[in-house]
Design a protein around this motif. Sequence first.
Motif, mmCIF file in Angstrom:
data_model
loop_
_atom_site.group_PDB
_atom_site.id
_atom_site.type_symbol
_atom_site.label_atom_id
_atom_site.label_comp_id
_atom_site.label_asym_id
_atom_site.label_seq_id
_atom_site.Cartn_x
_atom_site.Cartn_y
_atom_site.Cartn_z
ATOM 1 N N TYR A 170 42.073 -86.135 89.861
ATOM 2 C CA TYR A 170 40.776 -86.592 89.397
ATOM 3 C C TYR A 170 39.659 -86.037 90.265
ATOM 4 N N CYS A 171 38.606 -85.614 89.629
ATOM 5 C CA CYS A 171 37.382 -85.225 90.300
ATOM 6 C C CYS A 171 36.448 -86.442 90.311
ATOM 7 N N ALA A 172 35.701 -86.592 91.383
ATOM 8 C CA ALA A 172 34.768 -87.710 91.487
ATOM 9 C C ALA A 172 33.535 -87.273 92.260
ATOM 10 N N VAL A 173 32.390 -87.837 91.898
ATOM 11 C CA VAL A 173 31.152 -87.532 92.616
ATOM 12 C C VAL A 173 30.372 -88.820 92.849
ATOM 13 N N ASP A 174 29.483 -88.776 93.839
ATOM 14 C CA ASP A 174 28.716 -89.976 94.192
ATOM 15 C C ASP A 174 27.415 -89.571 94.876
ATOM 16 N N PRO A 175 26.374 -90.378 94.723
ATOM 17 C CA PRO A 175 25.114 -90.085 95.414
ATOM 18 C C PRO A 175 25.162 -90.373 96.910
ATOM 19 N N ARG A 176 26.149 -91.099 97.367
ATOM 20 C CA ARG A 176 26.260 -91.458 98.777
ATOM 21 C C ARG A 176 27.154 -90.482 99.541
ATOM 22 N N ASN A 177 27.113 -90.596 100.855
ATOM 23 C CA ASN A 177 27.950 -89.777 101.731
ATOM 24 C C ASN A 177 29.295 -90.491 101.909
ATOM 25 N N LEU A 178 30.208 -90.309 100.961
ATOM 26 C CA LEU A 178 31.503 -90.970 101.001
ATOM 27 C C LEU A 178 32.575 -90.040 101.546
ATOM 28 N N TYR A 179 33.592 -90.606 102.119
ATOM 29 C CA TYR A 179 34.711 -89.817 102.617
ATOM 30 C C TYR A 179 35.959 -90.165 101.817
ATOM 31 N N PHE A 180 36.801 -91.043 102.372
ATOM 32 C CA PHE A 180 38.085 -91.322 101.737
ATOM 33 C C PHE A 180 38.009 -92.460 100.722
ATOM 34 N N SER A 181 36.866 -93.127 100.679
ATOM 35 C CA SER A 181 36.725 -94.282 99.806
ATOM 36 C C SER A 181 36.971 -93.931 98.351
ATOM 37 N N LYS A 182 37.550 -94.866 97.601
ATOM 38 C CA LYS A 182 37.746 -94.686 96.174
ATOM 39 C C LYS A 182 36.544 -95.188 95.390
ATOM 40 N N GLU A 183 35.474 -95.562 96.075
ATOM 41 C CA GLU A 183 34.322 -96.171 95.412
ATOM 42 C C GLU A 183 33.322 -95.156 94.884
ATOM 43 N N TYR A 184 33.825 -93.980 94.534
ATOM 44 C CA TYR A 184 32.937 -92.997 93.928
ATOM 45 C C TYR A 184 32.407 -93.546 92.605
ATOM 46 N N MET A 185 31.179 -93.233 92.296
ATOM 47 C CA MET A 185 30.544 -93.814 91.134
ATOM 48 C C MET A 185 30.996 -93.164 89.832
ATOM 49 N N TYR A 186 31.198 -91.862 89.839
ATOM 50 C CA TYR A 186 31.521 -91.132 88.612
ATOM 51 C C TYR A 186 32.873 -90.420 88.752
ATOM 52 N N TRP A 187 33.669 -90.513 87.686
ATOM 53 C CA TRP A 187 35.008 -89.936 87.693
ATOM 54 C C TRP A 187 35.237 -89.102 86.443
ATOM 55 N N GLY A 188 36.067 -88.076 86.587
ATOM 56 C CA GLY A 188 36.522 -87.320 85.430
ATOM 57 C C GLY A 188 37.727 -88.002 84.801
ATOM 58 N N GLN A 189 38.218 -87.397 83.738
ATOM 59 C CA GLN A 189 39.327 -87.986 83.001
ATOM 60 C C GLN A 189 40.677 -87.626 83.590
ATOM 61 N N GLY A 190 40.697 -86.671 84.493
ATOM 62 C CA GLY A 190 41.934 -86.281 85.153
ATOM 63 C C GLY A 190 42.609 -85.096 84.484
ATOM 64 N N THR A 191 43.350 -84.351 85.289
ATOM 65 C CA THR A 191 44.134 -83.229 84.773
ATOM 66 C C THR A 191 45.522 -83.282 85.413
ATOM 67 N N GLN A 192 46.543 -83.122 84.599
ATOM 68 C CA GLN A 192 47.925 -83.271 85.063
ATOM 69 C C GLN A 192 48.393 -82.005 85.771
ATOM 70 N N VAL A 193 48.966 -82.205 86.933
ATOM 71 C CA VAL A 193 49.623 -81.120 87.671
ATOM 72 C C VAL A 193 51.084 -81.508 87.836
ATOM 73 N N THR A 194 51.972 -80.640 87.386
ATOM 74 C CA THR A 194 53.404 -80.890 87.499
ATOM 75 C C THR A 194 54.042 -79.720 88.230
ATOM 76 N N VAL A 195 54.738 -80.037 89.320
ATOM 77 C CA VAL A 195 55.391 -79.010 90.129
ATOM 78 C C VAL A 195 56.899 -79.185 89.981
ATOM 79 N N SER A 196 57.556 -78.182 89.457
ATOM 80 C CA SER A 196 59.000 -78.254 89.250
ATOM 81 C C SER A 196 59.738 -77.672 90.455
ATOM 82 N N SER A 197 60.909 -78.230 90.709
ATOM 83 C CA SER A 197 61.690 -77.779 91.877
ATOM 84 C C SER A 197 62.598 -76.619 91.507
#
Length: 122
Positions: A95-122
């Motif tokens: 997921y991509c996320a953006v925020d107007p604040r200076n955030l680091y590891f917090s999950k409290e980003y204000m805006y989020w994308g819908q996500g993109t699946q990454v699958t790594v096969s062994s």
Amino acid sequence: QVQLVESGGGLVQAGGSLKLSCVVSGRTSSIYTMGWFRQSPGKDREFVARITRGTGSTDYADSLKGRFTISRDNAKNTVYLQMNILKPEDTAVYYCAVDPRNLYFSKEYMYWGQGTQVTVSS
């Protein structure tokens, strides 16, 4: 309002690479921090990396340093995540996320994308 659209996910073999993109639209001038998170089935969403829109300062999850690189192109309103030497445990929805604040590891980003699946096969 801000909208985010991720792309670039897919299926890759272990050891391979993928580059994710996230196009940001709307009030992009309000954005300070741009980040990537990921979530695997049955696990909490976890921080991957973040970059500041202005200076380009970056931070990474300790376990991903050296393999993942976050970057941005302000002219294209796009943030990228280059992922190298991928492992099966990197399989997740990213997921991509953006925020107007200076955030680091917090999950409290204000805006989020819908996500993109990454699958790594062994």
